[in-house]
Design a protein around this motif. Structure first.
Motif, PDB file in Angstrom:
ATOM      1  N   ALA A  42       0.835  -1.200   0.000  1.00 16.29           N
ATOM      2  CA  ALA A  42       0.000   0.000   0.000  1.00 16.29           C
ATOM      3  C   ALA A  42       0.871   1.252   0.000  1.00 16.29           C
ATOM      4  O   ALA A  42       0.598   2.207  -0.740  1.00 16.29           O
ATOM      5  N   LYS A  43       1.934   1.257   0.803  1.00 19.29           N
ATOM      6  CA  LYS A  43       2.828   2.420   0.868  1.00 19.29           C
ATOM      7  C   LYS A  43       3.463   2.695  -0.493  1.00 19.29           C
ATOM      8  O   LYS A  43       3.666   3.843  -0.868  1.00 19.29           O
ATOM      9  N   MET A  44       3.749   1.637  -1.262  1.00 16.82           N
ATOM     10  CA  MET A  44       4.331   1.813  -2.594  1.00 16.82           C
ATOM     11  C   MET A  44       3.349   2.526  -3.529  1.00 16.82           C
ATOM     12  O   MET A  44       3.760   3.179  -4.484  1.00 16.82           O
ATOM     13  N   LYS A  45       2.058   2.430  -3.248  1.00 10.95           N
ATOM     14  CA  LYS A  45       1.027   3.122  -4.027  1.00 10.95           C
ATOM     15  C   LYS A  45       0.622   4.434  -3.359  1.00 10.95           C
ATOM     16  O   LYS A  45      -0.400   5.015  -3.700  1.00 10.95           O
ATOM     17  N   GLU A  46       1.420   4.864  -2.372  1.00  7.41           N
ATOM     18  CA  GLU A  46       1.162   6.080  -1.591  1.00  7.41           C
ATOM     19  C   GLU A  46      -0.194   6.035  -0.887  1.00  7.41           C
ATOM     20  O   GLU A  46      -0.960   6.995  -0.880  1.00  7.41           O
ATOM     21  N   MET A  47      -0.474   4.870  -0.287  1.00  7.58           N
ATOM     22  CA  MET A  47      -1.700   4.662   0.474  1.00  7.58           C
ATOM     23  C   MET A  47      -1.340   4.105   1.841  1.00  7.58           C
ATOM     24  O   MET A  47      -0.310   3.470   2.010  1.00  7.58           O
ATOM     25  N   GLU A  48      -2.235   4.304   2.780  1.00  5.85           N
ATOM     26  CA  GLU A  48      -2.149   3.663   4.091  1.00  5.85           C
ATOM     27  C   GLU A  48      -3.376   2.781   4.232  1.00  5.85           C
ATOM     28  O   GLU A  48      -4.506   3.255   4.091  1.00  5.85           O
ATOM     29  N   LEU A  49      -3.161   1.490   4.479  1.00 10.32           N
ATOM     30  CA  LEU A  49      -4.279   0.588   4.724  1.00 10.32           C
ATOM     31  C   LEU A  49      -4.824   0.826   6.120  1.00 10.32           C
ATOM     32  O   LEU A  49      -4.072   0.820   7.091  1.00 10.32           O
ATOM     33  N   VAL A  50      -6.118   1.043   6.224  1.00  8.97           N
ATOM     34  CA  VAL A  50      -6.764   1.269   7.513  1.00  8.97           C
ATOM     35  C   VAL A  50      -7.921   0.281   7.627  1.00  8.97           C
ATOM     36  O   VAL A  50      -8.939   0.425   6.953  1.00  8.97           O
ATOM     37  N   ASP A  51      -7.749  -0.729   8.465  1.00 13.32           N
ATOM     38  CA  ASP A  51      -8.791  -1.729   8.686  1.00 13.32           C
ATOM     39  C   ASP A  51      -9.524  -1.364   9.974  1.00 13.32           C
ATOM     40  O   ASP A  51      -8.983  -1.509  11.063  1.00 13.32           O
ATOM     41  N   VAL A  52     -10.756  -0.872   9.833  1.00 13.67           N
ATOM     42  CA  VAL A  52     -11.480  -0.407  11.018  1.00 13.67           C
ATOM     43  C   VAL A  52     -11.790  -1.543  11.996  1.00 13.67           C
ATOM     44  O   VAL A  52     -12.063  -1.280  13.161  1.00 13.67           O
ATOM     45  N   THR A  53     -11.724  -2.792  11.534  1.00 14.20           N
ATOM     46  CA  THR A  53     -12.011  -3.922  12.426  1.00 14.20           C
ATOM     47  C   THR A  53     -10.806  -4.316  13.281  1.00 14.20           C
ATOM     48  O   THR A  53     -10.943  -5.115  14.203  1.00 14.20           O
ATOM     49  N   SER A  54      -9.625  -3.742  12.991  1.00 12.00           N
ATOM     50  CA  SER A  54      -8.443  -4.094  13.785  1.00 12.00           C
ATOM     51  C   SER A  54      -8.553  -3.490  15.184  1.00 12.00           C
ATOM     52  O   SER A  54      -9.207  -2.469  15.391  1.00 12.00           O
ATOM     53  N   GLN A  55      -7.889  -4.116  16.138  1.00 12.62           N
ATOM     54  CA  GLN A  55      -7.959  -3.667  17.533  1.00 12.62           C
ATOM     55  C   GLN A  55      -7.386  -2.258  17.721  1.00 12.62           C
ATOM     56  O   GLN A  55      -7.828  -1.527  18.591  1.00 12.62           O
TER      57      GLN A  55
END
Length: 109
Positions: A55-68
């Motif tokens: 994701a960082k290589m695509k200039e994105m941050e993955l944000v999974d709202v279900t993560s703790q």
């Protein structure tokens, strides 16, 4: 330690805070992903990166709202504030309609 490109506020609000990284927000496996740029939000129709490094290589941050670290569960309603001060309401129960992503508030800076 790296600074996160977003803040978590309350029980269902994300605040985008680093302009050079878009947020790719996922909400469980059955819900559509949402792309948050510095000025808008839209449903993401591309391929979701396998991991945070991709994701960082695509200039994105993955944000999974279900993560703790975020909310720990799927959300039906999510509020996301972009860097330009607009707050959007993402209502997953209305996916497929014009009400899925709507501007909730506009703040003048």
């Amino acid at each position: 330690m790296n600074e996160k490109p977003f803040l978590v506020s309350g029980r269902n609000t994300l605040i985008h805070k680093i302009r050079k990284l878009d947020l790719l927000v996922t909400n469980g496996e059955d819900q559509p992903a949402v792309l948050v740029t510095h000025k808008a939000i839209k449903e993401y129709t591309g391929e979701i990166p396998d991991n945070k490094r991709d994701a960082k290589m695509k200039e994105m941050e993955l944000v999974d709202v279900t993560s703790q670290e975020i909310f720990g569960e799927e959300k039906t309603l999510l509020f996301i504030q972009t860097i330009n001060g607009k707050e959007y309401k993402v209502d997953y129960s209305k996916h497929g309609t014009s009400l899925f992503i709507k501007i909730h508030q506009e703040n003048a800076f």
